[in-house]
Scaffold this active site. Structure first.
Site: not given
Length: 310
Positions: A66, A69, A194, A246, A264
């Site tokens: 992540s 992102k 992705y 998160y 993660v």
């Protein structure tokens, strides 16, 4: 540039390393289940002195997950412009898990709340310019290579394949958004891009250097060249503060107080404006998907060095 070991950093790593026993690796991605949960390393890139210190095995590679992102968001805004991106993805934090689908069903219009949850990140990746999925992926990879100043940075194909074969919930998010006009195009092609972006592999030094770019409002710390326009870097750092950890982002802002983004795999990208970039790897995760020892390490570092921006 080479990194130099730091006794002070090593003391902090030693102090928090026992926390790794209290977490778990991200075993829902088969390839990530094989890592050593006791690993813990950190690199700090000082932008004023253009120097780097480390503790632990800072050259050990891990996938961004992540963390990617926030990097792809910077590229998407450059590609499409602020209005285009945020017409399709919101700006609000969420208390829900990063892979939740529920808010898509209840939000009006039905668009992801922010770019740091999976739905929002998938929508952002879908915005990257390119005539084919291969060209889009190449542009993401090349952009991350420029941020890290390392042309060898690329994806771990084994992890990407492992994720792509098991990402059923992400596919569901894509089809839901396609139904509501948030994304277009082929879902499987988007999933391919992705999962490759999430499987981009680097070490703590590379990640700290990327943090240094954000610490300098988008400028390369060695050349001074603008990689990310200042206002886009500002937007990305703001999302890192409000949504980057998160559904633990509020607690993290109080205890640590710096823009940060976790993944993660156990990576954490930290940014201390005008001071340093921080890269951490600790694959033992807490219940919300953040590195359990990495967060404590950052908390101690922040308190010791007055890193908080608040």
């Amino acid at each position: 540039m080479t990194c130099h070991t730091s006794g002070d950093l090593q003391k902090i790593v030693d102090e928090v390393s026992s926390l790794t026993k209290d977490g778990q690796v991200a075993d829902y991605i088969p390839a990530l289940a094989e890592v050593n949960k006791d690993d813990l390393s950190v690199a700090v890139y000082n932008v004023k002195e253009n120097s780097c210190i480390y503790a632990g095995d800072y050259k050990k590679k891990f996938t961004l997950q992540s963390i990617s992102k926030v990097l792809v968001l910077a590229l998407a805004i450059q590609d499409r412009g602020y209005d285009y991106v945020f017409d399709r993805v919101g700006m609000e934090p969420t208390g829900d898990p990063f892979n939740s689908i529920s808010k898509l069903e209840t939000s009006v219009p039905s668009k992801p709340l922010n770019p740091m949850i999976n739905a929002g990140a998938l929508a952002v990746t879908n915005m990257i310019n390119g005539g084919s999925s291969a060209e889009k992926w190449a542009r993401i990879r090349d952009f991350v290579q420029r941020l890290a100043s390392d042309k060898n940075v690329s994806c771990d194909e084994t992890v990407a394949k492992s994720e792509c074969e098991t990402s059923w919930l992400n596919r569901a998010l894509c089809y839901f958004m396609k139904q509501h006009g948030v994304i277009d195009g082929n879902v499987e092609e988007l999933m391919d891009i992705y999962t490759k972006q999430c499987a981009i592999e680097m070490n703590c030094f590379d990640l700290a250097r990327i943090g240094a770019v954000f610490a300098l409002d988008g400028q390369d710390p060695e050349t001074g060249k603008v990689i990310i326009p200042k206002d886009i870097a500002r937007v990305c750092k703001t999302f890192m503060v409000t949504c980057g950890m998160y559904n633990a982002s509020g607690e993290f802002a109080i205890k640590v107080g710096i823009p940060a983004k976790s993944g993660v795999s156990g990576g954490i990208l930290g940014v201390v404006p005008e001071r340093c970039g921080i890269g951490i790897f600790g694959p033992s995760l807490d219940s919300r998907g953040n590195s359990i020892a990495g967060i404590k390490l950052l908390e101690i570092l922040s308190n010791k060095n007055n890193y908080s921006i608040f």
